[in-house]
Structure formats: C-alpha cells, structure tokens
Design a protein around this motif. Structure first.
Motif, PDB file in Angstrom:
ATOM      1  N   MET A 112      35.501 -16.514 -16.955  1.00  0.00           N
ATOM      2  CA  MET A 112      33.976 -16.378 -17.286  1.00  0.00           C
ATOM      3  C   MET A 112      33.084 -15.414 -16.575  1.00  0.00           C
ATOM      4  O   MET A 112      32.418 -14.741 -17.209  1.00  0.00           O
ATOM      5  CB  MET A 112      33.568 -17.888 -17.190  1.00  0.00           C
ATOM      6  CG  MET A 112      33.882 -18.869 -18.289  1.00  0.00           C
ATOM      7  SD  MET A 112      33.336 -20.481 -18.172  1.00  0.00           S
ATOM      8  CE  MET A 112      33.798 -21.163 -16.589  1.00  0.00           C
ATOM      9  N   LYS A 113      33.256 -15.545 -15.079  1.00  0.00           N
ATOM     10  CA  LYS A 113      32.534 -14.255 -14.495  1.00  0.00           C
ATOM     11  C   LYS A 113      32.630 -12.962 -15.144  1.00  0.00           C
ATOM     12  O   LYS A 113      31.918 -11.870 -15.005  1.00  0.00           O
ATOM     13  CB  LYS A 113      32.789 -14.525 -13.117  1.00  0.00           C
ATOM     14  CG  LYS A 113      32.140 -15.893 -12.430  1.00  0.00           C
ATOM     15  CD  LYS A 113      32.443 -16.067 -10.713  1.00  0.00           C
ATOM     16  CE  LYS A 113      31.729 -17.131 -10.429  1.00  0.00           C
ATOM     17  NZ  LYS A 113      32.185 -17.500  -8.876  1.00  0.00           N
ATOM     18  N   SER A 116      31.392 -12.053 -18.043  1.00  0.00           N
ATOM     19  CA  SER A 116      29.806 -12.210 -17.990  1.00  0.00           C
ATOM     20  C   SER A 116      29.177 -10.883 -17.394  1.00  0.00           C
ATOM     21  O   SER A 116      28.373 -10.436 -17.170  1.00  0.00           O
ATOM     22  CB  SER A 116      29.099 -13.398 -17.317  1.00  0.00           C
ATOM     23  OG  SER A 116      29.619 -14.531 -17.826  1.00  0.00           O
ATOM     24  N   THR A 117      30.194  -9.828 -16.864  1.00  0.00           N
ATOM     25  CA  THR A 117      30.098  -8.481 -16.182  1.00  0.00           C
ATOM     26  C   THR A 117      30.456  -7.481 -17.106  1.00  0.00           C
ATOM     27  O   THR A 117      31.564  -7.500 -17.491  1.00  0.00           O
ATOM     28  CB  THR A 117      30.630  -8.709 -15.002  1.00  0.00           C
ATOM     29  OG1 THR A 117      30.345  -9.765 -14.004  1.00  0.00           O
ATOM     30  CG2 THR A 117      30.154  -7.312 -13.990  1.00  0.00           C
ATOM     31  N   TYR A 123      25.866  -8.403 -13.999  1.00  0.00           N
ATOM     32  CA  TYR A 123      26.231  -9.454 -14.236  1.00  0.00           C
ATOM     33  C   TYR A 123      25.137 -10.382 -15.231  1.00  0.00           C
ATOM     34  O   TYR A 123      24.005 -10.066 -14.852  1.00  0.00           O
ATOM     35  CB  TYR A 123      26.607 -10.467 -12.970  1.00  0.00           C
ATOM     36  CG  TYR A 123      26.675 -12.053 -13.004  1.00  0.00           C
ATOM     37  CD1 TYR A 123      27.988 -12.353 -13.718  1.00  0.00           C
ATOM     38  CD2 TYR A 123      25.589 -12.979 -12.945  1.00  0.00           C
ATOM     39  CE1 TYR A 123      28.139 -13.649 -13.857  1.00  0.00           C
ATOM     40  CE2 TYR A 123      25.778 -14.098 -13.075  1.00  0.00           C
ATOM     41  CZ  TYR A 123      26.960 -14.707 -13.421  1.00  0.00           C
ATOM     42  OH  TYR A 123      27.210 -16.178 -13.612  1.00  0.00           O
ATOM     43  N   SER A 124      25.533 -10.987 -16.284  1.00  0.00           N
ATOM     44  CA  SER A 124      24.729 -11.647 -17.283  1.00  0.00           C
ATOM     45  C   SER A 124      24.643 -13.107 -16.966  1.00  0.00           C
ATOM     46  O   SER A 124      25.546 -13.963 -17.506  1.00  0.00           O
ATOM     47  CB  SER A 124      24.847 -11.327 -18.456  1.00  0.00           C
ATOM     48  OG  SER A 124      24.089 -12.073 -19.453  1.00  0.00           O
ATOM     49  N   THR A 127      24.942 -15.150 -20.428  1.00  0.00           N
ATOM     50  CA  THR A 127      26.460 -14.864 -20.964  1.00  0.00           C
ATOM     51  C   THR A 127      27.103 -16.068 -20.258  1.00  0.00           C
ATOM     52  O   THR A 127      28.220 -16.693 -20.981  1.00  0.00           O
ATOM     53  CB  THR A 127      27.071 -13.686 -20.781  1.00  0.00           C
ATOM     54  OG1 THR A 127      26.281 -12.758 -21.560  1.00  0.00           O
ATOM     55  CG2 THR A 127      28.461 -13.564 -21.335  1.00  0.00           C
ATOM     56  N   TYR A 128      27.234 -16.048 -18.828  1.00  0.00           N
ATOM     57  CA  TYR A 128      27.875 -17.092 -18.082  1.00  0.00           C
ATOM     58  C   TYR A 128      27.883 -18.364 -18.559  1.00  0.00           C
ATOM     59  O   TYR A 128      28.535 -19.392 -18.654  1.00  0.00           O
ATOM     60  CB  TYR A 128      27.777 -16.840 -16.509  1.00  0.00           C
ATOM     61  CG  TYR A 128      28.343 -17.908 -16.026  1.00  0.00           C
ATOM     62  CD1 TYR A 128      29.737 -17.832 -15.458  1.00  0.00           C
ATOM     63  CD2 TYR A 128      27.677 -19.043 -15.407  1.00  0.00           C
ATOM     64  CE1 TYR A 128      30.191 -18.812 -14.889  1.00  0.00           C
ATOM     65  CE2 TYR A 128      28.392 -20.156 -14.730  1.00  0.00           C
ATOM     66  CZ  TYR A 128      29.680 -20.017 -14.213  1.00  0.00           C
ATOM     67  OH  TYR A 128      30.148 -20.719 -13.784  1.00  0.00           O
ATOM     68  N   SER A 130      26.451 -19.440 -21.389  1.00  0.00           N
ATOM     69  CA  SER A 130      26.969 -19.888 -22.877  1.00  0.00           C
ATOM     70  C   SER A 130      28.462 -20.245 -22.646  1.00  0.00           C
ATOM     71  O   SER A 130      28.983 -21.167 -23.229  1.00  0.00           O
ATOM     72  CB  SER A 130      26.647 -18.666 -23.658  1.00  0.00           C
ATOM     73  OG  SER A 130      27.153 -18.704 -24.927  1.00  0.00           O
TER      74      SER A 130
END
Length: 246
Positions: A112-113, A116-117, A123-124, A127-128, A130
């Motif tokens: 997930m991390k 999200s990048t 990094y968002s 997004t993470y 969600s």
C-alpha cells in the motif's frame, strides 16, 4: 332525421377518443419521469432475473486473495479454462466439473505504501487511506466467506496466508503425497509459480508469482461439507500439483 341520428354515435365516439387522448397526455405530462424510472427498474429487474435463471452454478468455486485484480474478464476466463483442463470428472459421466473463481484484492502494508508513492518519490496520504479502507473491506469479506464452507481450495499471497490463519485449517501435504511436492513452502502450502502447471499454461500468469496454493479441511457447513463436493476440491488440488507438461 335519419341522417342526424346516424351522426350522433359518431360524434360520441369522437368525444370519447378525445377524452382518452387528453387523459393520456395529461398523465404523461405529470408522470413522465415517474413512468420512465419505473420502466427502467422493471426492465433491469427482469434482465437480472433472466440472467440468474440462465446462469449455471459452478461445480467448483475457487478463491484467489492477495495483491490481485484480474486485468479483464478474458484474463480470468483464461485462467479458469486452464484449471478446467485438469478438473475432475463428474460422477455421472457428464464431463468435467465446471469451475468459477472469485478474488479479493488485499494488499500488505508495504504494498500500500509503495502504491501510494509515485515515480518521483511523492507519497499520497489520500491514496494510502483509500487503499487501506478497500483492503480492510476485502479482507473482512474474505474472512467471512472462508467460514461459509463454500470453498476448500485457495490461491493466496504470502501476506494473506500468514495473516488469515489459513494454515490452521489447511490439509497437511503429507496426507496426500508420500514425498513433499516441488514448490512446497511448508507442510501445508505450495508456491504456485513453481509448479509445471503454472509454467505450461500462460493464463496462470494472471496470478502474481508469490501466490500459494492451499487445500483446507471441510467445514460442517457449506458446499465442501458434502463428501463428493469436497472430493472434487481435493482431486483438483492433487491434479494441479501432479501435472506434467505433455
């Protein structure tokens, strides 16, 4: 007089027709959208009922869970078609058992991390968040489904295998094979990508390479509680592991 009498019913019929049309126009003016919406839902319901009636229940339901989302219907159908080549025969001689597969998209914290990048290292958090929420929903659904007893053969990622206690319900490989099969990761699971079946059928690439294949014991409820149905899960598991390329 006779001519006048002949005209009276004709005029009455004309008035009756006009009143009907006026009433229809009035109804359509006031209830046009109500009618359109009602017809839409009626046709949608009818379509769904026809689909349900025409859809055959699969003989074997399989589940894949992990960092997976079949790219399209063709990818999923191709994978199912490959599995059906080694599907066990039906008892009544009606051909091989049909297979269906459903999947749950479950990411690990690290995945997930990473997702999200972006490529520049940004990094968002949105997004993470969600991905986190969706993963939790999918994980809960997978856990609930597993207790229904409808499936006994699972394709799962390392993360799902290690965090869902699937091992506690798994059948030891030693109960089915005299020696540990190639690709065995422990006494219960097999690395699917290490099998000849995976290498032979290109459609198997729809699953990530880190997926395991696990057979679990039958529950007292669900389809797998039936001896014949559970035997189909077991025979398919053995057939996949024993497959040799022609």
């Amino acid at each position: 007089m006779a001519d006048r009498a002949d005209k009276i019913p004709q005029e009455g019929a004309k008035i009756h027709k006009n009143r009907f049309l006026l009433g229809l126009e009035n109804y359509w003016y006031h209830y046009k959208w109500h009618t359109i919406v009602a017809l839409f839902f009626a046709f949608t319901l009818l379509f769904c009922l026809i689909q349900c009636v025409g859809r055959k229940e699969p003989d074997i339901l399989l589940v894949a869970a992990g960092d997976i989302a079949f790219s399209n219907t063709d990818a999923r159908d191709g994978f199912v078609a490959a599995l059906e080549t080694v599907s066990p025969e039906k008892k009544k001689g009606d051909g091989k058992r049909s297979i269906q597969i459903s999947h749950y998209t479950i990411f690990s914290e690290e995945q997930m991390k990473e997702l999200s990048t972006d490529g520049e290292g940004n990094y968002s958090p949105a997004t993470y968040a969600s991905l986190k929420a969706n993963t939790q929903t999918e994980y809960d659904a997978f856990t609930s489904f597993r207790m229904t007893g409808e499936c006994s053969l699972y394709f799962v990622s390392d993360y799902v295998y290690e965090n869902s206690n699937l091992r506690e319900y798994a059948v030891p490989l030693s109960e089915l094979f005299e020696t540990a099969p190639n690709g065995a990761l422990d006494e219960y699971s097999i690395r699917f990508s290490e099998l000849a079946f995976y290498r032979y059928y290109a459609a198997c690439k729809a699953l990530p390479k880190d997926f395991r294949l696990v057979l679990v014991k039958p529950l007292v409820v669900g389809k797998a509680s039936n001896e014949d149905a559970y035997g189909a899960f077991r025979d398919l598991f053995v057939a996949i592991l024993s497959f040799e390329a022609p």
